[in-house]
Enzyme design. Sequence first.
Site, PDB file in Angstrom:
ATOM      1  CE  LYS A 157      -0.440  -3.546   4.920  1.00 60.74           C
ATOM      2  NZ  LYS A 157      -0.229  -4.342   3.692  1.00 60.74           N
ATOM      3  CD  GLU A 191       5.549  -9.133  -0.579  1.00 60.70           C
ATOM      4  OE1 GLU A 191       5.054 -10.254  -0.367  1.00 60.70           O
ATOM      5  OE2 GLU A 191       5.199  -8.112   0.004  1.00 60.70           O
TER       6      GLU A 191
END
Length: 339
Positions: free
Chosen positions: A183, A219
């Site tokens: 992330k 994603e």
Amino acid sequence: MENLKWSELPFGYIKTDYNVRCYYRDGKWGELEVSSSEILTIHMAATCLHYGQEAFEGLKAFRGKDGKVRVFRMEENAKRMQSSSQGIKMAEFPVDRFEEAVRKVVKLNERFVPPYGSGASLYIRPLLIGLGAQVGVSPADEYMFLIFVTPVGPYFKSGFKPVPVCVMRGYDRAAPNGTGTIKVGGNYAASLLAGTIAREKGYAAVLYLDPKEKKFLDECGPANFFAIKDGSYITPVSSSILPSITNKSLIQLAEDMGLKVERRPIPVEELSTFEEAAECGTAAVVTPISQIDDLDENKSYVFSKDGNPGPVCEKLYNKLRAIQCGDEPDPYGWVKIIE
């Protein structure tokens, strides 16, 4: 704060009272420091500014019917931030210190935790940045760990209502075996252009395909994708997908509800066979998808004709929210009460 309308909050930044900081210098982490300033002073040659040495997390605190404040799965966020640190060579912040910092910042800003039933929550944003000055491409020798909080409403304005999503093959979020599984801000910077184009076309997000072959689902904008078919919970496996803590939690709930869980590559063509589809993440929680338009192939896949969520998505969402808010027992040990 007196003027805040909790049920009408956007997903945005609102100033709160305090943030918590910690510095890594001379090979070790210092003590937690409390600040009321929203400003950071950093060197113009800091690695976070030039070489992307930056990682962040997102988690939430919820006020229950009993008035207690609960934080959801902060240990998992701490571990994921360590994974991000390993991926871009930053000093790792210890899990126990991470949890201590979360408890401290939530307690200091407890008056900003939205009331039970408002649909809002306290969003918690941990941040880790390289402070050391470098001109050559190399890791910093100093870092800052920071957590701030802000009360937020739903990530999508529609709340728990199906939203349209599109596929555009001309854009990638992350490279295979790159930083997609951690992330870091660069992944989100890479999604800004495609996301803006999608919203201008009336879509809530982009469903990215695998960046290598453009054959498999990846994603879904800022969130993971999952679908329901024939009693199965199906979610993609890829070397460029962030492991969502929300998705991990939903997988557990799905298994306990008797669904078969499939984590595997999902061909684009399989979209036509799904009964329900959704995106999931800390910010989005569970957001059902009404339809997916493949703008390159001129195809549409519809999952909600009446504008309502599918039954399985709704059941999963309600179960997760009930655990987060303390309305139902937490047999998994996911929730920590802030005292």
